[in-house]
Design an enzyme around this catalytic site. Structure first.
Site, PDB file in Angstrom:
ATOM      1  N   HIS A  86     -29.315 -69.331 -18.830  1.00  0.00           N
ATOM      2  CA  HIS A  86     -28.248 -68.480 -19.359  1.00  0.00           C
ATOM      3  C   HIS A  86     -26.953 -69.232 -19.610  1.00  0.00           C
ATOM      4  CE1 HIS A  86     -30.270 -64.571 -18.510  1.00  0.00           C
ATOM      5  NE2 HIS A  86     -30.854 -65.280 -17.560  1.00  0.00           N
ATOM      6  N   LYS A 109     -15.274 -58.116 -20.851  1.00  0.00           N
ATOM      7  CA  LYS A 109     -16.205 -59.137 -20.356  1.00  0.00           C
ATOM      8  C   LYS A 109     -15.499 -59.869 -19.216  1.00  0.00           C
ATOM      9  CE  LYS A 109     -16.108 -60.755 -24.650  1.00  0.00           C
ATOM     10  NZ  LYS A 109     -17.537 -60.803 -24.968  1.00  0.00           N
TER      11      LYS A 109
HETATM   12  C1  26Q Z   1     -24.438 -69.389  -9.185  1.00  0.00           C
HETATM   13  C2  26Q Z   1     -24.325 -70.104  -8.004  1.00  0.00           C
HETATM   14  C3  26Q Z   1     -23.396 -69.757  -7.056  1.00  0.00           C
HETATM   15  C4  26Q Z   1     -22.589 -68.644  -7.265  1.00  0.00           C
HETATM   16  C5  26Q Z   1     -22.711 -67.925  -8.447  1.00  0.00           C
HETATM   17  C6  26Q Z   1     -23.624 -68.309  -9.410  1.00  0.00           C
HETATM   18  C7  26Q Z   1     -23.738 -67.553 -10.673  1.00  0.00           C
HETATM   19  C8  26Q Z   1     -23.725 -66.160 -10.676  1.00  0.00           C
HETATM   20  C9  26Q Z   1     -23.797 -65.467 -11.860  1.00  0.00           C
HETATM   21  C10 26Q Z   1     -23.848 -68.204 -11.880  1.00  0.00           C
HETATM   22  C11 26Q Z   1     -23.929 -67.490 -13.069  1.00  0.00           C
HETATM   23  C12 26Q Z   1     -23.907 -66.111 -13.065  1.00  0.00           C
HETATM   24  C13 26Q Z   1     -23.958 -65.300 -14.282  1.00  0.00           C
HETATM   25  C14 26Q Z   1     -24.056 -65.765 -15.506  1.00  0.00           C
HETATM   26  C15 26Q Z   1     -24.070 -64.874 -16.670  1.00  0.00           C
HETATM   27  O1  26Q Z   1     -23.841 -63.689 -16.568  1.00  0.00           O
HETATM   28  N1  26Q Z   1     -24.345 -65.414 -17.850  1.00  0.00           N
HETATM   29  C16 26Q Z   1     -24.414 -64.595 -19.049  1.00  0.00           C
HETATM   30  O2  26Q Z   1     -25.753 -64.166 -19.207  1.00  0.00           O
HETATM   31  C17 26Q Z   1     -25.853 -63.213 -20.260  1.00  0.00           C
HETATM   32  C18 26Q Z   1     -27.286 -62.712 -20.293  1.00  0.00           C
HETATM   33  O3  26Q Z   1     -28.127 -63.692 -20.793  1.00  0.00           O
HETATM   34  C19 26Q Z   1     -25.445 -63.830 -21.583  1.00  0.00           C
HETATM   35  O4  26Q Z   1     -25.450 -62.824 -22.553  1.00  0.00           O
HETATM   36  C20 26Q Z   1     -24.046 -64.455 -21.482  1.00  0.00           C
HETATM   37  O5  26Q Z   1     -23.752 -65.154 -22.664  1.00  0.00           O
HETATM   38  C21 26Q Z   1     -23.987 -65.381 -20.274  1.00  0.00           C
HETATM   39  O6  26Q Z   1     -22.656 -65.853 -20.092  1.00  0.00           O
END
Ligand code: 26Q
Length: 797
Positions: free
Chosen positions: A356, A534
């Site tokens: 993602h 967002k």
């Molecule tokens: C990882 C490790 C430690 C703490 C937190 C995290 C963590 C938590 C959530 C890393 C990433 C996320 C979330 C990412 C996210 O929401 N990405 C989005 O995903 C959507 C669905 O595919 C896309 O539409 C977006 O473009 C993307 O930013």
């Protein structure tokens, strides 16, 4: 819906069920029942109707020996459930009537439900939409995640700055779930590995119990229901009596404390907050329990482990559950005596990995010493997976490198299929983060463009538009969204346009009333509602939006008698608590709002509002009311976006860059119905490589220089010249996200938007064309793609 006995559920029957639950399950007399009591009773009565299809689905899967999909995700951002269930069961009107009969307002009761905010943003909400589509398509599936006691923090503004408080959705009884104490597994941490007769034995230091809570997820028309299984951590023994008897009262509680911390709180970061031991424990905790649970089910059905991938597909929602690969290998090797090489191949045949993000800071890497300390056996297994991968491909890419365990590389190597979430993103995955691994496994990377569930994101949140669509082209689009194409024939029909516009006005009035009641803020519903909702991130460029707002404010003041198009700029979103620059952006937006909203010269043309605590329920009010959707990320940085889809589907054209799924939205709605601006991903990369691009872009741009100068002089900060030095310094010296380079292109496109908006008929046609052409973005289409290309799983009905 049809009842167990194939009778239609009527308001009378439901009303009696609700009354019965109020009395027997909640123990309240109607005289003294609160909104909460009514909500519990309504929920229980509805839940009763889900149980039967749920059992039937499980039975069918078992009897038909169907393959099951296991969707592993750290986050499920599901929001409220009452509406989800009434809509999917087709009993919304019945429920409203039943409540009215009982003297209760249905909407009030629905609004009393706290959001289940077990996610940060896009990734978590995608998982929730996928659960809805899996059930609608009748694909046997389990969602596996964590039952966090505290979901995403609540956001408050104090003097314009974000303050976080703990969220407490479980403080009230959560009636949708069923506790399953019999489904619990021990999960181990730490200790050491010994070797005897060539067999590795893990001697863990700590153990907690993962205990299951199941929520049925019912699909469209109640035809099928899958399970969302969330794990709560519990101590293996409640209380250390020995310590207590020794007089060590604090020590006596230690096992309880350790366990409860694991599922206590969702990490509020949507990029990585790397290196946090508790986070790694959370990841292993829920992944291990899930793998053990699916293996138990598989073995109980009497299959042989060699046929695992015929019956099991496991999807990793980003790298957060990446330990699934090594955990599955560990169990196959250590507990079932399968050869390591064979075990790696067996695990890989079951696993898919969805990426993602391309942002380097968001790729999970664990310091090797920390990793080896918490998961010593997995550390060794990963070394063997790495050896296997190098022998297999001759690749030089290592999973463990420079003292880090790289979860992206691990997931890639352990999965038979890796996918990005939009066409552009998947190409960039091939060219950037996984370029070398793509060479080694050239067929592995696929694309599955994200989607959204039309049940929640049109039918449920937008009754005005839903009714118009039904009157115009009939129903059936709810689970076949491409049917919206039939609206095409009405795009130039004046009475349809009028009705479409009326639906938008209804939704804008609804949002205005909601904001008035909630925050005492008055909106002008005849102004354009321009919405950016967002997470707050530099790459999403909320600061470009607010800088453009200041520039517009300047021009209106310079020419107060100009033909300005009235606008309300709406912002919604949270910043990660540790992300200082994002918090500064929030502060700036609120400061700018305070200054310009009180300016008598511009007040009739420009207003900025930023309602605090944006969440799924707020999205359900804002999205239908939007006129203009802001999707302005730096090209190449937004993997997909899904809010962009929700807004466009609800008749809100996009102003946006060629990034993520915007590219595909533009292709579907047509260039005439999309306000495109800015650098492309390739141009952005080239620009970044130009030395001094930031400074030059600002100096060449008087409009932007003026705005930055005003901020630097303290125009929005009561004379404080330093409040925004972090943002200003960043823009002048680095501007990695190219705000300055895209600024003019954005400003000019906004003025074009102003012009088009004044042509009511043209604007309405654009908005309606967006709705008519967004059918492809249903998450049903996305899930069909995963089922066909990755899981090889079938719909059962
Ligand atoms: C990882 C490790 C430690 C703490 C937190 C995290 C963590 C938590 C959530 C890393 C990433 C996320 C979330 C990412 C996210 O929401 N990405 C989005 O995903 C959507 C669905 O595919 C896309 O539409 C977006 O473009 C993307 O930013």
């Amino acid at each position: 819906m049809l009842d167990q006995n194939q009778t239609l559920l009527t308001a009378d029957v439901l009303r009696d069920d609700i009354s019965k639950h109020l009395k027997l399950s909640i123990g309240k007399d109607p005289e003294h029942a609160s909104v909460y009591d009514w909500r519990m009773s309504l929920s229980l009565a509805l839940r009763d109707r889900v149980v039967e299809p749920w059992f039937a689905s499980t039975r069918k899967t078992y009897e038909g020996k169907h393959k099951r999909v296991y969707y592993l995700s750290m986050e499920f951002l599901i929001g409220r459930l009452i509406e989800d269930v009434t809509i999917n069961l087709g009993v919304e009107d019945v429920a409203r009537a039943a409540m009215a009969d009982l003297g209760q307002d249905y909407e009030t009761v629905v609004a009393d439900e706290p959001d289940a905010a077990l996610g940060n943003g896009g990734l978590g909400r995608l998982a929730a939409c996928f659960m809805d589509s899996l059930s609608t398509l009748a694909i046997p599936a389990y969602g596996y995640g964590i039952r966090y006691e505290h979901g995403l923090f609540e956001q408050h503004f104090q003097d314009g700055q974000q303050i976080e408080t703990a969220e407490g959705w479980l403080a009230q009884r959560h009636v949708w779930e069923f506790e399953r104490p019999e489904a619990s597994y021990e999960v181990h941490f730490g200790g050491y590995v010994s070797e005897s007769d060539g067999k590795a034995v893990w001697h863990p230091a700590e153990t907690v119990l993962a205990s299951a809570y199941d929520t049925p997820v019912v699909g469209w028309k109640g035809q099928w229901a899958n399970t969302l299984r969330l794990w709560a951590a519990k101590p293996i023994k409640l209380f250390d009596l020995e310590s207590f008897n020794r007089g060590d009262y604090v020590g006596a509680n230690a096992p309880e404390r350790l366990a409860r911390t694991i599922s206590r709180v969702l990490y509020p970061d949507d990029t990585t907050d790397v290196g946090k031991e508790l986070r790694l424990k959370q990841e292993y905790f829920f992944t291990s329990a899930s793998i053990k649970d699916l293996l138990r089910r598989f073995i109980a059905e009497g299959y042989d482990l060699t046929e695992l991938d015929d019956h099991v597909a496991i999807q990793l929602n980003d790298t957060h559950p990446a330990i699934a690969g090594p955990e599955l290998v560990r169990i196959l090797v250590d507990e079932h005596g399968i050869d390591m090489t064979k075990a790696i191949q067996m695990a890989r045949a079951c696993l898919g990995y969805t990426n993602h993000t391309l942002l380097p800071e968001a790729l999970e890497r664990w310091p090797e010493d920390l990793f080896a300390r918490i998961l010593p056996r997995h550390h060794r297994i990963i070394e063997m997976i790495q050896d296997y991968h190098i022998a297999e491909t001759g690749s030089h890419v290592r999973i463990i490198d420079h003292g880090n365990v790289n979860m992206g590389e691990l997931s890639f190597v352990m999965a038979h299929s890796v996918n990005g979430v939009s066409a552009l993103h998947s190409e960039l995955v091939k060219q950037t983060v996984f370029a070398d691994l793509h060479q080694a496994y050239p067929k592995r990377i696929l694309n599955q463009t994200n989607g959204i569930t039309p049940r929640r994101w049109l039918h449920s949140c937008n009754p005005a538009l839903r009714n118009l669509i039904n009157e115009t082209i009939g129903t059936g689009w709810e689970n076949d969204l491409e049917k919206l194409k039939d609206l095409e024939a009405y795009l130039d029909d004046a009475s349809f346009q009028q009705a479409f516009d009326a639906a938008k006005v209804t939704n804008k009035d609804r949002m205005a009333a909601w904001l008035k009641k909630r925050d005492g803020i008055t909106l002008d519903p005849s102004a354009m509602f321009d919405i950016q909702i967002k997470r707050i991130h530099e790459y999403k460029r909320q600061h470009m939006n607010i800088l453009e707002t200041i520039a517009l404010w300047n021009e209106i003041r310079d020419n107060p008698n100009g033909n300005w198009t009235p606008r309300v700029k709406v912002f919604g979103g949270k910043a990660a608590p540790g992300y200082a620059l994002a918090k500064s952006i929030i502060h700036l937006i609120n400061d700018v709002a305070a200054t310009i909203n009180t300016d008598p010269v511009t007040r009739d043309y420009l207003q900025v509002v930023y309602p605090e605590n944006y969440n799924v329920s707020m999205a359900e009010i804002l999205i239908p009311a939007s006129d203009l959707s802001e999707q302005i990320s730096t090209a190449g940085k937004e993997a997909s976006g899904t809010g962009n889809m929700k807004l466009s589907l609800n008749g809100s054209p996009t102003i946006g860059t060629l990034d993520g799924a915007n590219v595909e939205i533009l292709e579907h709605v047509g260039a005439d119905n999309f306000f495109l601006f800015g650098l492309t991903a390739a141009e952005a990369q080239a620009k970044r490589d130009e030395h001094g691009h930031a400074r030059r872009a600002i100096e060449a741009n008087p409009r932007l220089s003026r705005v930055l100068g005003q901020i630097a002089q303290g125009v929005f900060s009561g004379g404080d010249r330093y409040r925004y030095s972090d943002i200003l310094h960043n823009l002048w010296e680095h501007d990695y996200f190219l705000v300055s380079s895209d600024f003019d292109s954005y400003f000019d496109k906004q003025r074009e938007v102003d012009g088009v908006y004044q042509d009511k008929a043209r604007w309405t046609r654009m908005a309606a064309a967006n709705t008519a052409r967004m059918g492809w973005f249903s998450s049903d289409r996305t899930i069909r793609g995963y089922a066909d290309d990755i899981w090889h799983a079938k719909s059962v009905i």
